[in-house]
Design a protein around this motif. Structure first.
Motif: not given
Length: 587
Positions: A62, A67, A123, A263-265, A563-564, A566
């Motif tokens: 990430r 971003e 989640d 959850g993860e943004k 979203d992920s 990774h």
């Protein structure tokens, strides 16, 4: 059918999931002006081959990614029904967009890795334990206490109860896709911090259960069936994104980061989905208006080949598709005669022409050719039938000129096509000639891509070039495809129904338990013969009906993509619907 060419201008964030559009990566140079693509030659995977060859990814942490940003994707159909669970919204492209918002309703307690292995989705679910107690299968589910819908309603035992009530199939007023595991639930009760779900009889795989978590509002029949037309109802959803704007006139959906998501943004700030015909999407891609476009036929590929600042990614799609028949509109002798006379190899050659791709003509609707359980069931079944003449004459038809007739009517059907791709037109025209040679009249009914969901949802077709996504486990989908109550008029019988129940309860533990390939072959004798679909290629890129939530190869893709943090990956368009006579890569 074939592998998909997916042309992208920039990376799309994607997590590990059993996707159906990954594989070879090739740089896109200037157009070669010829009748083939510039991609390397490749072929489909076979039994025992490395499934990792299906994907081509560019892993990034990430912190390596910037971003923010906006991603714009074209979809061949988008809305107007945005339900994540009813039949009217059940197309893979529509659900690609819906899944960014209704992640709770399309993924729930489970997530899949790149090989299709299901694990608990933290989640929504902290643990999901299954045991046999007193001769009954019991699940203890501990939900994430942070999980709640956007309107503040907690995702708790009430959500599990509503999901069961709505999707069990007991109330026929709900326009569901398939009851699946939910019809096997006996009781749902609180058990300390966990929720205890007791089954009437064992059901496998266990991850077929609660891949959907529904808001109590879904309980209202009218809302369930018609309440999502031109309205995604983000207040009843939970996921990484929420709706910013839906423009029904412009067919454009904009989703933004969801401040309520625990959850993860997402890395991306916004994702925009636009409904576009394929030719319009390619033009928009070349003009920099969209960031990714599918190019699954030679015509489409040549149209975008050479576009500046692009790269091509190619991969085998987890898809079984082809020529799909509406059993309620066509008698079994017509369906069987078509199956017996269609030349799948010829259709596949048209579909793959110029794409530098080859594969063996497959014979299973539920299993990919590289699956250890794969069998060529169609070739075996076809041996029993004889040719079209024998089938039709045995049903009372007589040859009169070019076509067989019965009671003054030709043996006839229409093939409904969508969009304007020349390859799709060539497929349908070739089918017309093949059927004429067999004494069957076939006519072409072309419709805009945007009408796909309406036509398929309302069964307004005889035949289509379309198919289904294929997940890592074939047991869950057998009831959707072949159970008499679900498969539609003139399909299935008691023997097939029993095979499905025995298999789902036995998980191959006994030599006497049917396996998916046996069901795929299925009995062909009796009043209701299982003659609905015929596969032509395993990676068919025709239109696709979305699978149930527990067959997540398709539906989990967009969440990871947007979203992920990774994995970085290039995503092209997914497609959609139906039953399958795989006549090569579809439109």
């Amino acid at each position: 059918m074939p592998r998909n060419f997916v042309v992208n201008r920039r990376s799309l964030l994607l997590g590990t999931s059993a996707l159906s559009l990954t594989g070879l990566l090739a740089a896109c140079g200037g157009g070669n002006g010829g009748n083939t693509t510039s991609a390397e030659s490749a072929s489909a995977l076979g039994v025992g081959e490395d499934i990792a060859k299906l994907v081509s990814i560019n892993p990034k942490k990430r912190e390596e990614l910037k971003e923010g940003g906006q991603l714009t994707l074209p979809l061949q159909d988008l809305g107007p029904d945005f339900s994540p669970v009813n039949n009217n919204g059940n197309s893979s492209e529509n659900l690609t967009a819906v899944n960014t918002v209704h992640f709770s309703a399309l993924n729930g307690c489970w997530k899949s890795d790149i090989e299709g292995k299901a694990t608990v989705n933290p989640d929504f679910c902290e643990s999901f334990e299954t045991k046999m107690e007193g001769g009954k299968q019991v699940h203890r589910i501990k939900l994430n206490p942070k999980a709640k819908f956007n309107d503040g309603t907690p995702i708790d035992i009430e959500s599990l109860k509503v999901t069961h009530e709505v999707l069990s199939g007991k109330n026929k007023e709900y326009n569901i896709v398939n009851a699946g595991a939910y019809e096997f639930i006996d009781t749902i009760e609180q058990d300390g911090e966990a929720i205890k779900v007791t089954m009437v009889s064992p059901y496998y795989p266990v991850d077929a259960l609660y891949g959907r978590l529904l808001h109590p509002a879904f309980k209202d029949v009218e809302t369930f069936n018609n309440g999502f037309v031109d309205n995604l109802h983000p207040e009843w959803a939970a996921g990484p994104f929420t709706v910013e704007e839906w423009s029904s006139s412009e067919k454009r959906l904009t989703v933004k980061r969801n401040d309520n998501w625990w959850g993860e943004k997402p890395v991306l700030e916004k994702v925009i989905f636009r409904q576009m015909e394929p030719s319009a999407a390619r033009a928009a891609f070349k003009n920099g208006e969209v960031d990714s476009v599918g190019a699954r036929t030679l015509t489409a590929y040549k149209d975008v080949e050479g576009t500046a600042d692009t790269e091509v990614r190619r991969g085998q799609r987890l898809f079984a598709g082809g020529l799909n028949m509406a059993s309620g509109r066509l008698p079994v002798e017509i369906r069987k005669a078509v199956m017996a006379s269609v030349d799948r190899k010829a259709l596949a050659e048209i579909r793959f022409n110029g794409l530098n791709w080859s594969e063996e003509i497959p014979g299973s609707m539920m299993l990919m050719p590289f699956s250890e359980y794969y069998r060529d069931n169609f070739s075996e079944a076809k041996k029993e039938w004889g040719d079209a003449a024998k089938i039709l004459e045995g049903a009372g038809y007589k040859k009169d000129g070019d076509f067989y007739k019965k009671n003054g009517k030709n043996a006839k059907f229409s093939v409904t096509t969508f969009g304007d791709d020349p390859v799709s037109s060539a497929l349908s025209q070739t089918l017309v000639q093949q059927m004429k040679s067999a004494g069957i009249e076939c006519v072409i009914d072309n419709k805009p891509d945007a009408e796909f969901a309406k036509v398929m949802g309302n069964n307004e077709y005889d035949f289509t070039f379309s198919g289904y996504s294929v997940g890592s486990d074939a047991t869950s989908v057998t009831s959707q495809y072949y159970l008499h109550a679900n498969a539609g008029e003139n399909l299935g019988n008691d023997k097939i129904d029993k095979m499905i129940k025995d298999m789902q309860g036995g998980l191959f533990k006994s030599r006497n338990t049917p396996t998916p390939h046996q069901l795929d072959n299925g009995p062909t004798s009796g009043k209701n013969k299982r003659i609905k679909s015929l596969q032509i290629t395993s990676s068919h890129t025709g239109r696709t009906v979305a699978p149930p939530a527990y067959n997540r190869a398709h539906t989990s893709a967009i969440h990871h993509a947007t979203d992920s943090p990774h994995l970085s990956y290039h995503l092209g368009k997914t497609r959609r619907k139906t039953t399958s006579t795989n006549p090569g890569p579809g439109s």
